[in-house]
Scaffold this active site. Structure first.
Site, PDB file in Angstrom:
ATOM      1  N   HIS A 156      -4.780  -7.748  -3.427  1.00 32.35           N
ATOM      2  CA  HIS A 156      -3.426  -8.034  -2.956  1.00 32.35           C
ATOM      3  C   HIS A 156      -3.447  -7.988  -1.424  1.00 32.35           C
ATOM      4  O   HIS A 156      -4.285  -7.300  -0.833  1.00 32.35           O
ATOM      5  CB  HIS A 156      -2.521  -6.925  -3.515  1.00 32.35           C
ATOM      6  CG  HIS A 156      -1.062  -7.132  -3.330  1.00 32.35           C
ATOM      7  ND1 HIS A 156      -0.424  -6.856  -2.150  1.00 32.35           N
ATOM      8  CD2 HIS A 156      -0.095  -7.546  -4.190  1.00 32.35           C
ATOM      9  CE1 HIS A 156       0.878  -7.098  -2.285  1.00 32.35           C
ATOM     10  NE2 HIS A 156       1.102  -7.523  -3.516  1.00 32.35           N
ATOM     11  N   CYS A 196       0.858 -12.765  -3.594  1.00 31.59           N
ATOM     12  CA  CYS A 196       0.309 -11.989  -2.460  1.00 31.59           C
ATOM     13  C   CYS A 196      -1.216 -11.931  -2.521  1.00 31.59           C
ATOM     14  O   CYS A 196      -1.826 -10.903  -2.182  1.00 31.59           O
ATOM     15  CB  CYS A 196       0.889 -10.582  -2.392  1.00 31.59           C
ATOM     16  SG  CYS A 196       2.627 -10.572  -2.003  1.00 31.59           S
ATOM     17  N   GLN A 228      -1.637  -1.753 -10.308  1.00 31.29           N
ATOM     18  CA  GLN A 228      -1.516  -2.418 -11.609  1.00 31.29           C
ATOM     19  C   GLN A 228      -2.231  -1.656 -12.721  1.00 31.29           C
ATOM     20  O   GLN A 228      -2.219  -2.100 -13.871  1.00 31.29           O
ATOM     21  CB  GLN A 228      -2.077  -3.846 -11.539  1.00 31.29           C
ATOM     22  CG  GLN A 228      -1.352  -4.745 -10.556  1.00 31.29           C
ATOM     23  CD  GLN A 228       0.110  -4.988 -10.933  1.00 31.29           C
ATOM     24  OE1 GLN A 228       0.514  -4.835 -12.099  1.00 31.29           O
ATOM     25  NE2 GLN A 228       0.926  -5.350  -9.958  1.00 31.29           N
ATOM     26  N   ASP A 250      -6.937   0.782  -5.333  1.00 35.53           N
ATOM     27  CA  ASP A 250      -5.543   0.373  -5.415  1.00 35.53           C
ATOM     28  C   ASP A 250      -5.175   0.328  -6.904  1.00 35.53           C
ATOM     29  O   ASP A 250      -5.567  -0.589  -7.629  1.00 35.53           O
ATOM     30  CB  ASP A 250      -5.403  -1.009  -4.754  1.00 35.53           C
ATOM     31  CG  ASP A 250      -4.027  -1.621  -4.963  1.00 35.53           C
ATOM     32  OD1 ASP A 250      -3.211  -1.054  -5.718  1.00 35.53           O
ATOM     33  OD2 ASP A 250      -3.781  -2.699  -4.378  1.00 35.53           O
ATOM     34  N   LYS A 272       6.421   0.080 -10.155  1.00 34.21           N
ATOM     35  CA  LYS A 272       5.705  -0.724 -11.165  1.00 34.21           C
ATOM     36  C   LYS A 272       5.430   0.099 -12.415  1.00 34.21           C
ATOM     37  O   LYS A 272       4.863  -0.388 -13.379  1.00 34.21           O
ATOM     38  CB  LYS A 272       4.389  -1.244 -10.577  1.00 34.21           C
ATOM     39  CG  LYS A 272       4.623  -2.218  -9.413  1.00 34.21           C
ATOM     40  CD  LYS A 272       3.323  -2.728  -8.874  1.00 34.21           C
ATOM     41  CE  LYS A 272       3.462  -3.401  -7.524  1.00 34.21           C
ATOM     42  NZ  LYS A 272       4.147  -4.690  -7.566  1.00 34.21           N
TER      43      LYS A 272
HETATM   44  N1  PLP Z   1      -1.539  -3.793  -4.814  1.00 38.38           N
HETATM   45  C1  PLP Z   1      -1.354  -4.455  -5.960  1.00 38.38           C
HETATM   46  C2  PLP Z   1      -2.511  -4.676  -6.876  1.00 38.38           C
HETATM   47  C3  PLP Z   1      -0.081  -4.925  -6.278  1.00 38.38           C
HETATM   48  O1  PLP Z   1       0.119  -5.586  -7.422  1.00 38.38           O
HETATM   49  C4  PLP Z   1       0.984  -4.697  -5.382  1.00 38.38           C
HETATM   50  C5  PLP Z   1       2.328  -5.252  -5.659  1.00 38.38           C
HETATM   51  O2  PLP Z   1       2.475  -6.241  -6.340  1.00 38.38           O
HETATM   52  C6  PLP Z   1       0.732  -3.981  -4.217  1.00 38.38           C
HETATM   53  C7  PLP Z   1      -0.537  -3.543  -3.964  1.00 38.38           C
HETATM   54  C8  PLP Z   1       1.831  -3.656  -3.258  1.00 38.38           C
HETATM   55  O3  PLP Z   1       2.719  -2.770  -3.833  1.00 38.38           O
HETATM   56  P1  PLP Z   1       4.065  -2.321  -3.094  1.00 38.38           P
HETATM   57  O4  PLP Z   1       4.757  -3.586  -2.694  1.00 38.38           O
HETATM   58  O5  PLP Z   1       4.796  -1.559  -4.142  1.00 38.38           O
HETATM   59  O6  PLP Z   1       3.672  -1.486  -1.934  1.00 38.38           O
END
Ligand code: PLP
Length: 410
Positions: A125, A368, A208, A205, A231
């Site tokens: 992301h 993203c 998900q 990270d 999420k």
């Molecule tokens: N990393 C992953 C794999 C994501 O799916 C997302 C959001 O879709 C993020 C990071 C960013 O999360 P946040 O916008 O809640 O900080």
């Protein structure tokens, strides 16, 4: 709940009764944000009705009650991740905030400097890409990227080659646990082991992964593990950074302000112990308390039953969608959480707009993950993403709508 009863579960999500353009809502955009069960909504409301007060510094009843509830939430999060100590759980505003925290302190401390290498994957992301690019710009380090295979899996041969090539200079490997764009699961446990052998720190990270899988940070041996509350059935604006205690202890503070200090004077300031050293200012108290309620809700579903339920749905959807003329699925077959696809000759945005008219909420676009989209020569996909409350009728409605929408656009 002892056995997995999806219809009882659905009744716990008030928003699922919503009609969209006159059709019952089918919510399949959980990778962007999940819907909230009643227990979480009530926890947030009760906090403001019964506990609302600023935490840590108050002597009065409400301040003490709110502090105790917030600190209990830290214990719940720590237990959920199997952290070694409650001090390893830092509340942040989300995954993005947690990654920016880590990238900043690794830069300030000189842990990453000129000539060093930061390794990410092509599945990341933007949140797990741009902070590292910014750190490289500031520090003189270089960003390297593990490619993905044609199937959308991580290329482990290339990973091993990159580890060999950068022995001695590789300082950080930052990987997603599950890709938000394609649902690809990464073999993070073995990758962490290998990155450690090459002398690197590792950040995972888990944005998900936490909604779908049991996560054990001690077993994984990740140095940092991050995720977002929203999420995982909790409110927006709350997230978590897990970091190994010795490591966080040795790293400098990030944001300055109240709570992160021990003593302030014009001659110099001393900093608080973990985790408060990284929690400057008033935190999202309600969010932290509701996050604990959300994680308890998730635990009560039974991690194995939940995973099985979601995997069955995703396989049903993949199988039914792939019989539609011109439909291409992205990512390997053992995907988790999200299912990405395109239909030849049809723009994802046009089909997504038609699906919305039929009451189906899915996401279209680059998710993203622009570098990943470029790798596949596309501008985006349609992505259906699943949660505990989805059922086979959601899959049927999705498939019928995609069939109907694509024939209208041909
Ligand atoms: N990393 C992953 C794999 C994501 O799916 C997302 C959001 O879709 C993020 C990071 C960013 O999360 P946040 O916008 O809640 O900080």
């Amino acid at each position: 709940m002892s056995s997995y009863d999806v219809s009882a579960l659905r009744s716990q999500f008030p928003i699922l009764a919503t009609e969209v353009h006159g059709e019952p809502l089918v919510y399949l955009d959980n990778a962007a944000t999940s819907q909230k069960p009643r227990v979480v909504l009530e926890t947030s409301r009760n906090y403001y009705e019964q506990l609302n007060s600023n935490i840590h510094r108050g002597t009065h009843y409400l301040a003490q009650q709110a502090t105790a509830a917030c600190e209990k939430s830290r214990d719940v999060v720590g237990q959920h991740l199997n952290a070694g100590a409650r001090e390893e759980i830092v509340f942040t505003s989300g995954t993005t905030d947690s990654i920016n925290l880590v990238s900043s302190i690794l830069g300030y401390s000189g842990t990453i400097g000129p000539g060093d290498i930061i390794l990410i994957s092509n599945l990341e992301h933007h949140s797990n890409t741009v902070p590292w690019q910014m750190l490289c710009e500031r520090s003189g380090a270089t960003l390297e990227v593990i490619p993905v295979t044609e199937e959308g899996a991580i290329d482990l041969v290339a990973f091993h080659r990159l580890l060999d090539d950068h022995q001695g200079t590789l300082k950080l490997v930052a990987l997603t646990h599950i890709s938000n764009a394609f649902g690809t699961m990464l073999p993070v446990e073995s990758m962490i082991k290998e990155a450690h052998r090459a002398g690197s720190l590792v950040l995972i990270d888990g944005a998900q992964a936490v909604p779908h899988l049991p996560v054990d940070v001690q077993k994984l041996d990740a140095d940092f593990y991050v995720f977002s509350g929203h999420k995982v059935y909790a409110p927006t604006g709350i997230g978590v950074l897990y970091g190994k205690r010795a490591l966080l202890d040795s790293l400098p503070p990030w944001r300055g302000g109240g709570e992160m200090i021990q003593k302030v004077s014009y001659d110099g300031t001393t900093y608080n112990d973990l985790p408060y050293k990284y929690e400057a200012g008033t935190p999202n108290i309600e969010g932290a308390i509701a996050l604990a309620a959300a994680l308890e809700f998730l635990n009560d579903l039974g991690p194995e039953a939940l995973l099985e339920h979601e995997q069955v749905l995703i396989r049903q959807a993949a199988s039914a969608l792939s019989s539609i003329d011109g439909l291409m699925l992205y990512g390997p077959e053992d995907r988790s959480g999200a299912l990405s696809f395109n239909i030849e000759g049809i723009h994802h945005y046009d089909l997504g707009t038609l699906l919305d008219k039929m009451g189906i909420a899915i996401r279209t676009g680059h998710h993203c993950c622009q570098p990943l989209m470029s790798r596949f020569g596309i501008t985006g996909t349609l992505r259906a993403s699943f949660a505990c409350f989805n059922d086979t009728s959601d899959v049927q409605r999705l498939v019928e709508a995609v069939e109907k929408g694509s024939s209208m656009l041909r």
